[in-house]
Design an enzyme around this catalytic site. Structure first.
Site, short mmCIF file in Angstrom:
data_model
loop_
_atom_site.label_atom_id
_atom_site.label_comp_id
_atom_site.label_asym_id
_atom_site.label_seq_id
_atom_site.Cartn_x
_atom_site.Cartn_y
_atom_site.Cartn_z
N PRO A 39 0.83 -1.21 0.00
CA PRO A 39 0.00 0.00 0.00
C PRO A 39 0.86 1.26 0.00
O PRO A 39 2.08 1.20 0.20
CB PRO A 39 -0.75 -0.12 1.33
CG PRO A 39 0.20 -0.85 2.22
CD PRO A 39 1.01 -1.79 1.34
N GLU A 60 -3.70 1.34 -13.58
CA GLU A 60 -4.82 2.27 -13.37
C GLU A 60 -4.19 3.60 -12.98
O GLU A 60 -3.72 3.77 -11.86
CB GLU A 60 -5.72 1.76 -12.23
CG GLU A 60 -6.32 0.39 -12.48
CD GLU A 60 -7.25 0.36 -13.67
OE1 GLU A 60 -7.86 1.40 -13.98
OE2 GLU A 60 -7.34 -0.68 -14.32
N CYS A 90 -8.95 10.00 -9.03
CA CYS A 90 -8.49 9.83 -10.41
C CYS A 90 -9.54 10.29 -11.41
O CYS A 90 -9.23 10.80 -12.47
CB CYS A 90 -8.12 8.38 -10.67
SG CYS A 90 -9.46 7.25 -10.25
P1 NAP Z 1 2.08 7.21 -6.81
O1 NAP Z 1 2.99 8.22 -6.21
O2 NAP Z 1 2.33 6.78 -8.20
O3 NAP Z 1 2.12 5.96 -5.80
C1 NAP Z 1 1.26 4.87 -5.92
C2 NAP Z 1 1.87 3.65 -5.26
O4 NAP Z 1 3.07 3.29 -5.95
C3 NAP Z 1 2.30 3.86 -3.81
O5 NAP Z 1 2.11 2.67 -3.10
C4 NAP Z 1 3.78 4.19 -3.95
O6 NAP Z 1 4.52 3.92 -2.77
C5 NAP Z 1 4.16 3.24 -5.06
N1 NAP Z 1 5.36 3.61 -5.82
C6 NAP Z 1 5.91 4.84 -5.96
N2 NAP Z 1 6.99 4.77 -6.75
C7 NAP Z 1 7.14 3.49 -7.12
C8 NAP Z 1 8.07 2.78 -7.92
N3 NAP Z 1 9.07 3.40 -8.53
N4 NAP Z 1 7.92 1.44 -8.08
C9 NAP Z 1 6.88 0.81 -7.49
N5 NAP Z 1 5.98 1.40 -6.70
C10 NAP Z 1 6.09 2.74 -6.53
O7 NAP Z 1 0.57 7.70 -6.76
P2 NAP Z 1 -0.22 8.35 -5.55
O8 NAP Z 1 0.23 9.75 -5.37
O9 NAP Z 1 -0.18 7.42 -4.40
O10 NAP Z 1 -1.71 8.31 -6.11
C11 NAP Z 1 -2.31 9.35 -6.82
C12 NAP Z 1 -2.40 8.97 -8.31
O11 NAP Z 1 -3.12 7.75 -8.46
C13 NAP Z 1 -3.17 10.01 -9.11
O12 NAP Z 1 -2.49 10.27 -10.30
C14 NAP Z 1 -4.50 9.31 -9.40
O13 NAP Z 1 -5.15 9.77 -10.55
C15 NAP Z 1 -4.07 7.87 -9.51
N6 NAP Z 1 -5.19 6.96 -9.28
C16 NAP Z 1 -5.72 6.27 -10.33
C17 NAP Z 1 -6.83 5.44 -10.15
C18 NAP Z 1 -7.45 4.70 -11.30
O14 NAP Z 1 -8.30 3.84 -11.06
N7 NAP Z 1 -7.07 4.98 -12.55
C19 NAP Z 1 -7.38 5.30 -8.89
C20 NAP Z 1 -6.81 6.01 -7.83
C21 NAP Z 1 -5.71 6.84 -8.03
P3 NAP Z 1 4.85 5.11 -1.72
O15 NAP Z 1 3.54 5.57 -1.19
O16 NAP Z 1 5.70 4.43 -0.73
O17 NAP Z 1 5.56 6.18 -2.51
#
Ligand code: NAP
Length: 492
Positions: A177, A249, A283
């Site tokens: 998560p 996603e 999102c």
């Molecule tokens: P994020 O920064 O991309 O992080 C998402 C998850 O990925 C977190 O668990 C994060 O861990 C992990 N992560 C980060 N860098 C990584 C890497 N290099 N390799 C593997 N895992 C990695 O996104 P967020 O800020 O949490 O979420 C917001 C984004 O999600 C928005 O752009 C939103 O639109 C999108 N979203 C899309 C949907 C959909 O259904 N399309 C639904 C919800 C949200 P850490 O927390 O430890 O950094």
């Protein structure tokens, strides 16, 4: 508030990181430290993947009935804790308690729905095309070991769309998560443990995406990967994952398009809901509002009235509509986008700056910015905050061009009283879903969910989730003669 201490779940045991490292979760609501958790290193992730690999065959051999019953028991294990776990969600994520209760409660029907989809999955039997004595029997089989990586905006709903679903499809799971909302993940896995799954089949690792997440992405023993998060992270993951089956996603900048024949009062309410719910950290938020210039002034007045009604406050109070934003980088991004708009000539009509009288600096009010253009960050990218940016258009073609411009294509919406124009726009908008006369923020259990272009790869929800966590295998049954020497029949 006493500091809680949680552990990860690897190979059927709650455990600390091998290195002993930990990290804290701080509440955006109060600023207090809520909990300390293990900071997984690459070696912990490898241990979880190995445990999953060893357990996977056991899960795959459970009957569909036994696997569906796991989902039922997880749902039952969540039910007694709804209020307590909703409060923990509010404290670690920041969303109003009413939204948090709905989110945790929604996981129950979602899990039950998936179990029904699993029970009803069908595969065809085909007659051989070129060999009449051959029959093709198609089966759906698990991928193997599946990694699930989730964001912080819906710390219950998003894992509850994937983790148990991957498991009941016969996969073993390693779940990572987001680091600002791991407490909800721990509770979810407590419910899964209570439901009883084969040892090693369910694993939870907590720790940074840049190390723990990355190991899960790169690990060669992982067969499938389901990632929800930012487009830029998704692109990096696609690059590093190799030949895993990946589902992505990603982000959105969903426009809500208001035509001149729309019901403007309804459009204004839908704009407010889709822009300010969960503080716009969605999102499929109404990322941009495109309005026909002939009705712009009337709509802008109504949206401003709606925006002023959204009460910013302590999210633990029932009357609060908007709580704090989850984390500092996200609120900074909102500030950057609003400042960029103002610098280029946009006008802040309502809100537009952090609240200064709150326990933390992460409270941002419902905001309306008018006069936005596609040159501005508010008009061409994902802001992910409680902001309604208003852009105008003159023709339907122009509306379509502006809507499709950023190449995000998750959810888009059209408000009109004219069915013909609705169909025309639905055809021309490049998005996984086009909503007519409702907010862009629209989701249900049983229709396919996923994006075009920069919004991701693949489809989930309903039976599409079951399909994405399984692979098709064909068994070819020959009741006739085998090919003889020199035969080239059916050899590609
Ligand atoms: P994020 O920064 O991309 O992080 C998402 C998850 O990925 C977190 O668990 C994060 O861990 C992990 N992560 C980060 N860098 C990584 C890497 N290099 N390799 C593997 N895992 C990695 O996104 P967020 O800020 O949490 O979420 C917001 C984004 O999600 C928005 O752009 C939103 O639109 C999108 N979203 C899309 C949907 C959909 O259904 N399309 C639904 C919800 C949200 P850490 O927390 O430890 O950094």
């Amino acid at each position: 508030m006493p500091l809680a201490s949680y552990r990860m779940y690897i190979d059927g045991e709650w455990c600390h990181a091998t290195s002993g490292a930990t990290f804290d979760v701080r509440s955006p609501v109060t600023g207090e430290r809520l909990a300390t958790l293990p900071e997984a290193g690459r070696e912990d992730v490898r241990r979880a993947v190995d445990a999953a690999r060893a357990a996977q065959r056991t899960v795959a051999r459970l009957s569909i009935k036994e696997r569906a019953e796991i989902a039922y028991r997880v749902a039952e294990a969540i039910r007694p804790h709804l209020d307590a776990w909703a409060l923990d969600l509010t404290l670690e994520q920041g969303k109003p308690i009413r939204e948090a209760r709905t989110e945790v409660a929604e996981t129950i029907p979602n899990l039950l729905w998936s179990a029904e989809d699993l029970k009803r999955i069908e595969t065809p039997t085909l007659e051989g095309y070129s060999k009449p004595e051959t029959t093709y029997l198609l089966r759906r089989e698990p991928l193997g070991v599946v990694g699930v990586i989730t964001p912080w905006n819906y710390p219950w709903l998003i894992p509850a769309e994937f983790v148990v679903q991957a498991l009941i499809c016969g996969n073993a799971v390693v779940f990572k998560p987001a680091s600002t909302t791991p407490i909800s993940a721990v509770h979810f896995v407590e419910a899964i443990e209570k439901a009883g799954v084969p040892r090693g089949a369910m694993n939870l690792i907590t720790g940074p995406g840049s190390t723990a997440g990355r190991e899960l992405v790169e690990n060669r023993s992982v067969d499938g990967l389901c990632f929800t998060g930012e487009t830029s992270t998704g692109e990096e993951i696609a690059h590093r994952a190799g030949l895993k089956k990946i589902g992505l996603e990603l982000g959105g900048a969903g426009p809500l398009i208001v035509l001149d024949d729309a019901d403007l009062s309804k459009a204004a309410r839908d704009i407010a809901f889709g822009c300010f719910n969960n503080a716009g950290q969605v999102c499929c938020a109404n990322g941009r509002i495109l309005v026909d210039e002939r009705v712009h002034d009337r709509l802008a007045t109504k949206v401003a009235e709606e925006a002023r009604r959204w009460r910013l406050g302590d999210p633990r109070e029932e009357s609060t509509d908007l709580g704090p934003m989850n984390n500092e980088p996200t609120i900074e991004k909102v500030e950057r986008h609003v400042a960029d708009g103002v610098r280029q000539g946009a006008t802040v009509v309502v809100g537009g700056h952090r609240a200064i009288d709150r326990p933390t600096r992460q409270y941002y009010p419902a905001t309306l910015v008018d006069g936005v253009t596609t040159d501005m960050l508010l008009g061409n990218s994902e802001t992910f905050g409680p902001v309604a940016p208003l852009l105008t258009f003159r023709t339907l073609d122009e509306a379509v061009e502006v809507a499709n411009l950023p190449r995000y294509g998750l959810s888009m919406a059209v408000h009109t009283a004219n069915l013909q124009r609705a169909f025309r726009l639905a055809r021309d908008l490049k998005a996984g879903q086009v909503v007519v006369n409702d907010p862009v923020l629209y989701w249900d259990y049983n229709h396919p969910w996923g994006g075009f272009g920069r919004s991701g790869l693949g489809r989930v929800a309903g039976r599409w989730t079951i399909e994405s966590f399984t692979e098709i295998k064909t068994m070819i049954l020959n009741i006739g003669e085998s090919p003889g020497p020199g035969s080239s029949e059916n050899v590609p």
